[in-house]
Scaffold this motif. Structure first.
Motif, PDB file in Angstrom:
ATOM      1  N   GLU A 284     -88.973  33.339   7.901  1.00  0.00           N
ATOM      2  CA  GLU A 284     -88.787  31.901   7.494  1.00  0.00           C
ATOM      3  C   GLU A 284     -89.706  31.615   6.578  1.00  0.00           C
TER       4      GLU A 284
ATOM      5  N   TRP B 179     -84.006  27.481  13.437  1.00  0.00           N
ATOM      6  CA  TRP B 179     -84.908  26.816  14.166  1.00  0.00           C
ATOM      7  C   TRP B 179     -84.799  26.976  15.624  1.00  0.00           C
TER       8      TRP B 179
ATOM      9  N   GLU C 122     -90.974  21.913  13.382  1.00  0.00           N
ATOM     10  CA  GLU C 122     -92.014  22.952  13.675  1.00  0.00           C
ATOM     11  C   GLU C 122     -93.206  22.424  14.448  1.00  0.00           C
TER      12      GLU C 122
ATOM     13  N   SER D 242     -80.360  26.316   8.638  1.00  0.00           N
ATOM     14  CA  SER D 242     -81.955  26.294   9.154  1.00  0.00           C
ATOM     15  C   SER D 242     -82.050  25.617  10.376  1.00  0.00           C
ATOM     16  N   TYR D 243     -81.293  24.561  10.726  1.00  0.00           N
ATOM     17  CA  TYR D 243     -81.417  24.092  11.889  1.00  0.00           C
ATOM     18  C   TYR D 243     -81.021  25.275  13.115  1.00  0.00           C
TER      19      TYR D 243
ATOM     20  N   ARG E 204     -86.216  18.988  15.724  1.00  0.00           N
ATOM     21  CA  ARG E 204     -86.175  20.213  15.417  1.00  0.00           C
ATOM     22  C   ARG E 204     -87.515  20.726  14.512  1.00  0.00           C
TER      23      ARG E 204
ATOM     24  N   GLU F 119     -87.101  28.717  18.336  1.00  0.00           N
ATOM     25  CA  GLU F 119     -87.564  27.961  19.487  1.00  0.00           C
ATOM     26  C   GLU F 119     -87.263  28.248  20.938  1.00  0.00           C
TER      27      GLU F 119
END
Length: 358
Positions: free
Chosen positions: A187, A167, A235, A163-164, A233, A171
């Motif tokens: 997501e 992200w 949101e 998941s990192y 990280r 981003e």
């Protein structure tokens, strides 16, 4: 805590336990609390030079990561965390301006060392390398290479089980001016599906749907992201909007209040001495409550009147009744009029033990 030379010397140690401990020390010593130090940038350059060493192919479980991966993949992940912090500002609390400037100055050299691993045969190495290089390209001097790597970030990183890394893909692609609407939607749908399946899996009266949810969750790939990734990280990177000057300050938490529907108002955490000590006995009950009791029997045992409610799950055939005992911090759930589940309020309910475990 060991000195930096000791940590770097142990990274390639023959003993696997020493390697695992050394990598953990790297996170704590050189990127502690999302900050850089005088040794952080030099250590990052040394580690980048170690990536070609055959000893980095050794696989193990690392204390900050799920699953098994090579030392090379884990070092690249450390470098991604370094790159994540290096793109922040002194105002973000990442360390002294001199140390942050040294970290930023190292980015072009790190990029040159890491870029070759973006096409590695090991998918975990490839993902970690792409994550690191994507974050390193926050350096304006590396902006010209963005078009070359953006497709790989979308095709590999954006669909990672980590998941990192997903992200980072969203981003960075957004920062590069690309449309990430589909990635954001995917997501949200992923999280919604996991949340829904989790609710069904915990439904004590879910029947076949519960079994299907459990099987589906077991089939999902494990999120390989570290439990507490370094770097910003989230949101919601933007700072919260401050209250208007004329608005009154919020009241401090007060004693838990319950209305007639059984919902709590302002919360508080009960002190240890206020909590009852209950024991969970599987298939028998929790504390003084035994599975199969009626609400009248529970009311007598607890000595208080509950707020009783119900909801229907897929029709009246799966109607579930529950009673909230506010003073005891307990919700009792019933099926066909009999106690089937006991939920203890985490803030004010009893301390429940299973054998010696709280």
């Amino acid at each position: 805590m060991p000195d930096t030379p000791d940590v770097l010397g142990a990274v390639l140690a023959a003993d696997p336990a020493h390697r695992v401990r050394a990598v953990g020390d790297l996170y704590r010593l050189l990127l502690n609390q999302e900050q850089v130090f005088p040794a952080t940038a030099p250590a990052a350059l040394v580690l980048a030079c170690l990536l070609d060493d055959p000893r980095t192919l050794a696989e193990d479980r690392w204390e900050r990561r799920a699953g098994v991966r090579s030392l090379r993949a884990e070092l690249l992940n450390w470098l991604a965390s370094f790159a994540d912090i290096a793109r922040l500002d002194v105002e973000d609390g990442v360390g002294p301006a001199r140390d942050l400037a040294a970290a930023r100055a190292a980015r072009p050299m790190l990029h040159d060392r890491i870029a070759d691993f973006c096409d590695d045969d090991d998918p975990l190495v490839r993902e970690a390398a792409l994550a690191a290089t994507a974050l390193l390209r926050a350096d304006p001097a590396l902006a010209s290479s963005v078009p070359r790597y953006a497709p790989a970030v979308r095709e590999v990183l954006a669909v990672s089980a980590d998941s990192y890394y997903r992200w980072i893909a969203r981003e960075r692609l957004a920062a590069w001016g690309e449309d990430v609407t589909g990635l954001v939607t995917a997501e949200k749908e992923r999280r919604a599906a996991l949340d829904r399946a989790g609710e069904l899996a915990e439904d004590p009266f879910g029947g076949q749907e519960q079994e299907q949810a459990i099987r589906w969750l077991e089939e999902q790939p494990e999120d390989t992201a570290a439990p507490e990734q370094l770097g910003r990280r989230r949101e919601d990177r933007a700072a919260p909007i401050p209250a208007a000057p004329h608005e009154p300050a919020p009241e401090p938490p007060v004693a838990a209040l319950w209305n007639e529907a059984g919902y709590r108002g302002p919360w508080r955490i009960a002190r240890k001495e206020e909590r009852a000590e209950w024991t969970f006995t599987p298939y028998v009950g929790v504390g003084p409550l035994h599975f199969g009791m009626t609400v009248k029997e529970i009311t007598h045992v607890l000595g208080e009147e509950p707020a009783v409610s119900s909801y229907s799950h897929h029709g009246e055939a799966q109607k579930l009744n529950y009673a909230d005992f506010a003073e005891s911090g307990i919700r009792a759930l019933f099926h066909d009029g009999r106690l089937g589940c006991v939920a203890a309020d985490a803030l004010t309910g009893p301390q429940v033990r299973l054998d010696a475990a709280r």
